[in-house]
Design an enzyme around this catalytic site. Structure first.
Site, PDB file in Angstrom:
ATOM      1  CG  HIS A 159      -1.961  -1.045   1.227  1.00 11.18           C
ATOM      2  ND1 HIS A 159      -2.795  -1.289   0.162  1.00 11.18           N
ATOM      3  CD2 HIS A 159      -2.291  -1.966   2.179  1.00 11.18           C
ATOM      4  CE1 HIS A 159      -3.599  -2.298   0.454  1.00 11.18           C
ATOM      5  NE2 HIS A 159      -3.310  -2.733   1.655  1.00 11.18           N
ATOM      6  CG  HIS A 170      -6.697  -5.297   1.912  1.00 14.07           C
ATOM      7  ND1 HIS A 170      -6.133  -6.093   2.890  1.00 14.07           N
ATOM      8  CD2 HIS A 170      -7.892  -4.887   2.405  1.00 14.07           C
ATOM      9  CE1 HIS A 170      -6.957  -6.156   3.933  1.00 14.07           C
ATOM     10  NE2 HIS A 170      -8.024  -5.442   3.653  1.00 14.07           N
ATOM     11  CG  ASP A 217      -4.733 -10.158   3.544  1.00 14.71           C
ATOM     12  OD1 ASP A 217      -4.401 -10.650   2.444  1.00 14.71           O
ATOM     13  OD2 ASP A 217      -4.508  -8.978   3.838  1.00 14.71           O
ATOM     14  CG  ASP A 269      -2.913  -8.344   0.833  1.00  9.70           C
ATOM     15  OD1 ASP A 269      -2.058  -8.562   1.695  1.00  9.70           O
ATOM     16  OD2 ASP A 269      -3.999  -7.758   1.057  1.00  9.70           O
TER      17      ASP A 269
END
Length: 340
Positions: free
Chosen positions: A158, A195, A282, A193
């Site tokens: 990120h 996200h 995740d 991931d």
């Protein structure tokens, strides 16, 4: 499989985390290291400490202004009367073309996208060695290795060139890919991931010599919200070199693996000779974020799919938070990649 980790990564222990207006324990806790180390050892990994390649490989992607901010902001913050124990922004610019302030508070707002990347006394040190861990993995491949695992923590996907966010400070996967590109290889980053890897996308969005692919929960109602939509394909010379594959919440093994096949087909079309896997765990059905529903068997098949490409593979740890199956999920990925 060769694995890399530096003990200084333990020293980042964030406390602040806000979700839906509520203060909660920060899920990017140091205990992840213990669990992930156990998972890697169970897959037969042998760990080594990374060397220090210096700031050069980090500064190849992150601005000098941002690096200076991360290095010094905690000391500056502590000079503010009544300041909290962690650097947390409370104001942000409306756009990246707005004025750059001198104030520590203002610069925190400029360089921290959200409240999920608090900076404390040892954050700089941990983030630096997290990046060095990914660099060591890249160098291992350049020296003749075929597959490696970098236990990079704090994670990185990120983080933009000048912006922290979502638990991330330096973009470890991007730094590793740039290291490989600079050495003459043609890297693809495949982010698994839950996200979207918005920082990675942002860093390479105008580039044609690094392919970026992200498989993630649909950001229409899931972090990071503003990035990760299918229409984001790159810009300028990078148009067509970014592929987002958002999935409905709760997607399980079969649809996930079919999507991964699409991602790896794009790597073939790009002519990648090395794949950096931004390895978030995740996407697990057991992860606290509850975005997707990949099982342990699904993770084993993800690892096997990457190995089946026949390319050099660097797994760089991203997300994956404390659950009963976190360590087992890592074991299954790495074992699957090794034919186990």
């Amino acid at each position: 499989m060769k694995a890399f980790f530096d003990d200084r990564q333990w020293r980042h222990a964030p406390r602040h985390f806000m979700a839906n207006g509520a203060l909660l324990p920060n899920p990017e806790e140091p205990r992840r290291i213990e669990i992930l180390t156990g998972g890697a050892l169970a897959a037969g990994c042998s760990f080594a400490a990374p060397g220090d390649a210096g700031l050069g490989p980090i500064a190849a992607l992150h601005t000098a202004e941002y690096i200076s901010f991360l290095r010094n902001i905690y000391t500056r913050w502590r000079r503010i009367e009544g300041a909290g124990e962690e650097v947390i922004p409370n104001i942000h610019p409306a756009s990246r073309s707005d004025g750059y302030p001198k104030s520590a508070v203002g610069q925190a707002g400029w360089h921290q996208a959200d409240t999920a990347c608090p900076i404390a006394e040892h954050t700089w040190e941990a983030a630096y060695w997290s990046a060095q861990t990914a660099i060591a993995g890249a160098d291992y491949l350049l020296e003749g290795g075929t597959m490696a695992y970098a236990l990079s923590r704090p994670p990185g996907h990120h983080a933009f060139a000048d912006l922290a966010g979502g638990f991330c400070f330096f973009n470890n996967s991007a730094i590793a890919a740039e290291r490989l590109r600079a050495a003459g290889l043609r890297p693809a980053i495949v982010d698994v991931d839950v996200h979207h890897g918005n920082g990675t996308q942002g860093i390479f969005y105008g580039c044609s010599d690094v392919l970026t692919v992200s498989i993630h929960a649909d950001p229409a109602r899931f972090y990071p919200f503003f990035w990760g939509h299918a229409q984001e394909r790159g810009e300028g010379q990078g148009l067509g070199y970014n592929l987002n594959l958002p999935l409905p919440r709760g997607t399980g093994d079969a649809d996930y693996l079919a999507t991964l096949a699409t991602a790896l087909e794009r790597c073939d079309s790009f002519g990648a000779d090395v794949i950096v896997v931004a390895l978030g765990l995740d996407a697990s059905v057991d992860d606290p974020f509850q975005g997707l529903a990949v099982t342990q068997e699904g993770f084993a098949r993800i690892g096997a799919a990457f190995a089946a490409t026949g390319r050099k593979i660097l797994f760089v740890q991203e997300g994956g938070y404390v659950s009963d199956t976190l360590g087992a999920n890592l074991t299954r990925v790495l074992s699957g990649a090794q034919g186990g």
